[in-house]
Design an enzyme around this catalytic site. Structure first.
Site: not given
Ligand code: NAP
Ligand code: SF4
Length: 674
Positions: A165, A167, A215, A253, A340
């Site tokens: 990795e 290290y 490793r 990494h 996450q």
């Molecule tokens: P979000 O992460 O809150 O993003 C919303 C987007 O819309 C932002 O780009 C925001 O940026 C824009 N926005 C907010 N208000 C707005 C408005 N009134 N008019 C126009 N644009 C606006 O929400 P999301 O993408 O719907 O995701 C929802 C949740 O699911 C999030 O919390 C996210 O973490 C989660 N999620 C996570 C993953 C992951 O890969 N971990 C994948 C999908 C979803 P601006 O305000 O700068 O425009």
């Molecule tokens: Fe980590 Fe759990 Fe997501 Fe697996 S499912 S990557 S252990 S948070």
């Protein structure tokens, strides 16, 4: 007859016989830093009870300069040894075995005292290491050997010497980081002197009847990395130096190739481990993106390795091996490789846990005790929050009825699973379906629960999720404007040029969905081409000379947000770069600081800055709205008006920053208290 004969076969190491072929790989959980040794012990004992053959702890520093950060945990004092004794005793009482990983970070140590082969700063650290002199090198070897002896004193069954990795030991192996001209640098026999000497001294310090895992980095995925001939030479020398087992390391990494994220194909690097099979007599372990007993069994049956290492899957389900052995593989909570709640937490200084298992690393504090007063509980919404609440409540002995207006469970998880690189969500929804059926939860799918349906329950949980936010852009009612829901459900045709309004998690997901012509995650050859991974037997470090070679994008996509910053800044700490790189490879234009002026048949009209200057047309046949979400609280409000108390969880509670991690955690924690 077991379904997994290779996986469940014992492995004789000479002085000890492991009961099966499963190693729990090292994970840094930040648990040791709590100094709550009962909690650390319970984390490992829970996994030992689940039947894993051997566990490896998170990395322990052999000295101050080698710690991943200043003050990193290690066995420095008699009290440290006594603390670790609590862990090893509890593990042994649970029938398990545990090895301590000795991790010298070298130039990856996040502190000004870091040391390495040469004074070359890594691209992922602000600290340039000090080049060690002869006495300095001897001190590092002696400190690692001392750490191993102390691990034995603390009751460990073995140690893992971290040599991969990127290290410390890895840094001596390659000219990328080792420019020395003395006996520790130059030709390969000099560059490999340090790891070999370390293993010799560790073996001498611990005696013959102790497991020593090394490793080894099989594919560095960096420029001027090792060739496979060098890897084989090292493996043989490490065996001769006294190692009992070789574990696999994939990629430094600092490599710009993803190696464990969910978009990496399952068992994506088992072929590299296979190349080492037959070269040494000691057992070889393969690792990376192995997350089901079927995948693990296949890898072993195909002769890729003698044993498999899984790390995160043991956060998701500590009973992985026991369930597999009992023919209950479908009940294993799947690690979806999202990072996450585990790695993203680790790198933010938080305690790791698991998106699908909030009890991980919280074993002593989040307990699902059988209830002494069973209740009739209604849960409305079969998304992650509702499913988690329903399962936890039913598991505790409550009688649960689960409503959803959709005809299938999963809620937003069903949208995630169609995104290229998020195929693992299929397994998560499948697992929820298995567990809901097994728990005897009464399902009312395809039914919009109203106030009257919910009268008479002892408790009501509202997990009705979210509704898309209305961004209020003039022209958004036009025929060329669609919501992400329609796109991901396949309900709306999408043109060849697309503008996406909103660059949050969903905006990024939709961009990948629309730009990718195929799913590289389920096509390992395509995935390797896309990321420029080559055979380390022909290409040093396993990097293709032409670099990443992505397929042409399926569409021309522009992703926009209003915030005047780089889109994707808030994506996962360990995975955000992969999403950004993927979109860049697909030519997706990412624009921050946009004002949305209007939408018409030509596309999306934007301007920039507070004075709404520099008007620009983002030409698009289709505009997709991904502007975030609002809580869907209609039912919660109606229940309140009718005087029916309800617990509101998940997106229906707070939509901002919602993800499945928070939803599942909130559902489980609520149900643990009912
Ligand atoms: P979000 O992460 O809150 O993003 C919303 C987007 O819309 C932002 O780009 C925001 O940026 C824009 N926005 C907010 N208000 C707005 C408005 N009134 N008019 C126009 N644009 C606006 O929400 P999301 O993408 O719907 O995701 C929802 C949740 O699911 C999030 O919390 C996210 O973490 C989660 N999620 C996570 C993953 C992951 O890969 N971990 C994948 C999908 C979803 P601006 O305000 O700068 O425009
Ligand atoms: Fe980590 Fe759990 Fe997501 Fe697996 S499912 S990557 S252990 S948070």
């Amino acid at each position: 007859m077991t379904l997994y004969p290779h996986l469940l076969a014992p492995l004789d190491l000479g002085h000890v016989v492991l009961p099966n072929r499963v190693l729990m790989g090292s994970m840094h959980t930040n648990l040791e830093e709590t100094r709550d040794w009962n909690r650390v012990a319970e984390f490992y004992a829970t996994r030992a009870r689940g039947g894993v053959a051997l566990m490896v702890t998170g990395g322990m520093a052999p000295n101050r300069e080698g710690g991943v950060f200043p003050g990193a945990a290690g066995l420095f004092t008699p009290q440290d040894i006594a603390n670790h004794r609590i862990v090893t005793d509890r593990t042994h009482a649970a029938g398990g075995r545990i090895a301590m990983q000795i991790l010298h970070a070298g130039r990856y140590a996040y502190g000004p005292e870091c040391v390495s082969a040469s004074a070359i700063k890594s691209p992922i650290s602000p600290f340039a290491p000090k080049e060690l002199d002869e006495a300095g090198i001897e001190k590092q070897i002696a400190d690692i050997a001392t750490a191993a002896a102390r691990a034995r004193e603390a009751g460990y069954d073995g140690v893992e010497v971290m040599g991969s990795e990127g290290y410390f030991l890895n840094q001596f192996l390659v000219t990328h980081t080792n420019k020395r001209t003395d006996r520790w640098g130059g030709p390969y026999e000099n560059r490999m002197r340090l790891p070999v000497e370390v293993v010799k001294r560790v073996r001498a310090a611990v005696g013959a009847d102790f497991i020593v895992i090394y490793r080894i980095s099989l594919i560095d995925l960096i420029p001027d990395g090792s060739t496979f001939d060098e890897v084989v030479t090292l493996a043989k020398a490490i065996e001769a130096a006294g190692a009992s087992i070789l574990n696999t390391g994939i990629g430094w990494h600092e490599a710009r190739v993803p190696t464990i994220a969910t978009s990496v194909p399952r068992a994506a690097f088992a072929w590299v481990t296979k190349k080492l099979m037959g070269q040494v007599a000691i057992p070889i372990i393969t690792s990376n993106r192995i997350n089901t007993p079927e995948v693990a069994e296949d890898v072993l049956a195909e002769g890729c390795a003698d044993m498999v290492s899984m790390a995160r899957p043991f956060l998701a389900d500590p009973d992985f091996v026991r369930k597999a052995a009992e023919g209950r593989g479908a009940e294993i909570a799947p690690c979806i490789a999202c990072n996450q709640a585990c790695l993203d937490h680790t790198f933010s200084g938080k305690i790791s846990t698991c998106l699908v298992n909030p009890q991980a690393c919280h074993e002593t504090e989040l307990r699902y005790e059988p209830t002494t007063s069973p209740k009739r509980i209604a849960v409305v919404g079969a998304g992650p929050a509702g499913l988690s609440a329903a399962l936890t409540a039913a598991g505790r002995g409550h009688s649960v009825t689960l409503f959803d207006r959709a005809t299938e469970i999963g809620g937003q998880l069903n949208m995630a699973k169609v995104i290229p690189g998020k195929e693992e969500f299929h397994g998560l929804v499948g697992w929820f379906a298995t567990m809901v059926a097994k728990a005897g939860i009464e399902m009312r799918l395809g039914q919009e629960a109203g106030v009257d349906d919910l009268r008479g329950f002892d408790a009501v949980i509202v997990a009705t999720g979210v509704a898309p936010r209305d961004p209020g852009i003039p022209g958004q009612d036009g025929p060329n404007v669609v919501s992400y829901i329609d796109v991901l459900r396949g309900n709306a045709p999408v043109g060849k040029t697309v503008a996406i309004v909103g660059a949050g998690g969903i905006g990024f997901d939709v961009a990948e969905f629309l730009a990718e012509a195929h799913h590289p995650t389920t096509d390992p050859d395509l995935w390797r081409r896309e990321w420029g991974v080559a055979d380390p037997a022909t290409r040093r470090g396993g990097l293709a000379p032409e670099g990443p070679n992505p397929e042409a994008p399926a569409r021309v996509v522009t992703l926009l947000q209003r915030k005047p910053e780089k889109p994707g800044r808030k994506l996962g700490k360990t995975t955000g770069w992969i999403h950004r790189a993927t979109l860049q490879m697909k030519g997706v234009k990412m624009i921050g600081g946009a004002n949305y002026e209007r939408i018409d048949a030509a596309g999306l009209h934007v301007s920039f800055g507070p004075a709404r200057e520099t008007p620009q047309l983002i030409a698009a046949e289709t505009v997709v709205l991904c502007a975030g979400q609002e809580p869907a609280r209609g039912l919660a409000d109606r229940l309140a008006a009718a005087g029916i108390a309800a617990h509101v969880i998940g997106g229906a509670d707070v939509a901002a920053e919602l993800d499945a991690k928070r939803a599942i955690d909130q559902g489980a924690r609520l149900a643990a208290t009912l």
